[in-house]
Design a protein around this motif. Structure first.
Motif, short mmCIF file in Angstrom:
data_model
loop_
_atom_site.label_atom_id
_atom_site.label_comp_id
_atom_site.label_asym_id
_atom_site.label_seq_id
_atom_site.Cartn_x
_atom_site.Cartn_y
_atom_site.Cartn_z
N GLN A 150 -5.64 3.47 -5.79
CA GLN A 150 -6.63 3.75 -4.74
C GLN A 150 -7.09 5.19 -5.02
N GLY A 186 1.64 10.80 2.96
CA GLY A 186 2.97 11.10 3.52
C GLY A 186 3.04 12.45 4.18
N LEU A 244 -5.87 2.18 5.33
CA LEU A 244 -5.07 1.01 4.96
C LEU A 244 -5.95 -0.17 4.52
N ARG A 270 3.41 13.38 7.16
CA ARG A 270 4.37 13.60 8.25
C ARG A 270 5.78 13.87 7.73
N PRO A 280 0.86 -1.20 0.00
CA PRO A 280 0.00 0.00 0.00
C PRO A 280 0.89 1.25 0.00
N PRO A 297 -7.60 8.36 -0.45
CA PRO A 297 -6.92 7.72 0.69
C PRO A 297 -7.90 7.41 1.82
N LEU A 298 -8.63 6.31 1.66
CA LEU A 298 -9.67 5.96 2.64
C LEU A 298 -9.18 5.00 3.71
N PRO A 357 5.90 -0.31 3.30
CA PRO A 357 7.33 -0.11 3.04
C PRO A 357 8.00 0.97 3.87
N ASP A 358 7.22 1.87 4.51
CA ASP A 358 7.94 2.92 5.26
C ASP A 358 8.54 2.40 6.56
P1 UTP Z 1 0.67 5.86 7.00
O1 UTP Z 1 -0.39 6.64 7.68
O2 UTP Z 1 1.86 5.48 7.78
O3 UTP Z 1 1.22 6.63 5.73
O4 UTP Z 1 0.03 4.59 6.31
P2 UTP Z 1 0.76 7.96 5.04
O5 UTP Z 1 -0.71 8.15 5.10
O6 UTP Z 1 1.39 7.96 3.70
O7 UTP Z 1 1.59 9.02 5.90
P3 UTP Z 1 1.13 10.21 6.86
O8 UTP Z 1 0.50 9.54 8.05
O9 UTP Z 1 0.20 11.10 6.08
O10 UTP Z 1 2.43 10.87 7.16
C1 UTP Z 1 0.66 3.31 6.31
C2 UTP Z 1 0.81 2.77 4.89
O11 UTP Z 1 -0.48 2.65 4.28
C3 UTP Z 1 -0.52 3.34 3.06
C4 UTP Z 1 0.58 4.38 3.12
O12 UTP Z 1 1.05 4.69 1.81
C5 UTP Z 1 1.63 3.68 3.97
O13 UTP Z 1 2.44 2.82 3.18
N1 UTP Z 1 -1.88 3.93 2.90
C6 UTP Z 1 -2.46 4.58 3.94
C7 UTP Z 1 -2.53 3.80 1.69
O14 UTP Z 1 -2.00 3.21 0.73
N2 UTP Z 1 -3.78 4.33 1.57
C8 UTP Z 1 -4.39 4.97 2.59
O15 UTP Z 1 -5.54 5.42 2.41
C9 UTP Z 1 -3.72 5.10 3.80
#
Ligand code: UTP
Length: 301
Positions: A105, A16, A111, A18, A11, A108-109, A132-133
């Motif tokens: 996707q 991102g 994980l 943060r 995912p 961004p709804l 992957p982070d």
């Molecule tokens: P994170 O919350 O750690 O990543 O989601 P984010 O949303 O990229 O970063 P912040 O919180 O805004 O800084 C954990 C993982 O889930 C993916 C993110 O890409 C990350 O790999 N993710 C999260 C999605 O693919 N879609 C989403 O709607 C939410």
């Protein structure tokens, strides 16, 4: 022998936030850790766990991630012409690590929703999930540790890490029965509980082997905490039907999701490399943070 977990879902559609402003135009997963983007470590881990099909769940602005794993013909040709055959081979090998597919996707709804978006490409059997982070370095690689548990015990598997009780509100936390040797049978999961409500201090950390049944369960879920479709809620439902195992992984985790944690990860990894270690120490000496080494020569009696 047939590969038990042949696909791995990444995912990578998150915003991102943060790590802004770096992530305004560059996907978080493409930020380099030492000499390669963060995503390269996750793909490598999945390859080492036996996965052959990598599935990225992406969003707008993530093209560089797709391109990174594609063949770069002009670059390879230019390197060859300059007599840099070894580098050319190294670059070519990236596109041969596995087969790569992408699915979008649209919003961004959460994980859980991101995992659901991967259904068309991952529903043939049990599949891996790598966030992957969190770069994980283990021997055997962490996803391989989970695949081994899946092959032995059946069912889905999540990676667990013991976290300080006061930090439970940052993670998905499990209730679980100890099955010995770092293996736990999960009995419940709670998303980001306060320390007083947490059923344990065992947190789920970014690596999963999941049953394809999860897709049907995620599709029927209402939005959970934060208005998002939570993977944790899907796993709770899965638990009613199939066992979920938790394995306290052996290895180190480098969180690269924020500027601060990424910096720490970079320094830690550099210190493990003989040449890079000296560069870090030199920089600290120059700043007067580490005492310079005074070569006093051999002691003469
Ligand atoms: P994170 O919350 O750690 O990543 O989601 P984010 O949303 O990229 O970063 P912040 O919180 O805004 O800084 C954990 C993982 O889930 C993916 C993110 O890409 C990350 O790999 N993710 C999260 C999605 O693919 N879609 C989403 O709607 C939410």
């Amino acid at each position: 022998m047939a590969i038990s977990v042949s696909s791995c879902l990444f995912p990578v559609a998150g915003l991102g936030t943060r790590f802004l402003p770096a992530t305004k135009e560059i996907p978080k997963e493409m930020i380099p850790l030492i000499d390669r983007p963060i995503i390269h470590y996750g793909v490598n881990e999945a390859v080492e766990a036996g996965c052959r099909d990598m599935v990225f769940v992406t969003s707008r602005g993530k093209r560089s991630l797709e391109d990174y794993f594609d063949r770069s013909f002009e670059l390879e040709q230019a390197l060859k012409n300059k007599g840099k055959g070894n580098l050319c081979e190294e670059i070519h090998a990236i596109s041969r690590m596995a087969s790569f597919s992408c699915v979008r996707q649209p919003e961004p709804l959460g994980l859980g929703h991101a995992v659901l978006c991967g259904e068309p490409l991952c529903s043939r059997g049990y599949f891996g999930v790598v966030l992957p982070d969190d770069v994980m370095i283990g021997e055997p690689p962490v996803l391989a540790q989970l695949v081994a548990v899946h092959e032995k015990m059946g069912g889905s598997v999540v990676a667990l890490e013991e976290v300080p009780k006061e930090e439970t509100s940052r993670y998905g936390i499990v209730a679980a029965v100890d099955a010995g040797d770092g293996l736990w049978r999960v009995t419940d999961l709670v998303e980001k509980p306060s320390p007083q409500d947490a059923p344990s201090n065992l947190a789920v950390m970014g690596r999963y082997v999941l049953s394809p049944r999860i897709f049907d369960l995620l599709r029927d879920l209402p939005r959970g905490k934060g208005g998002e479709i939570q993977l944790t809620d899907g796993l709770r439902r899965l638990l009613q039907e199939e066992p979920i195992w938790g394995v306290v992984y052996r290895g180190r985790r480098y969180d690269c999701g924020t500027k601060e944690s990424w910096l720490r990860a970079t320094v830690s990894l550099a210190l493990e490399d003989r040449v890079l270690r000296e560069i870090v120490l030199d920089a600290l000496r120059e700043e007067g943070i580490v005492e310079p080494i005074v070569n006093e020569g051999p002691v003469v009696e």
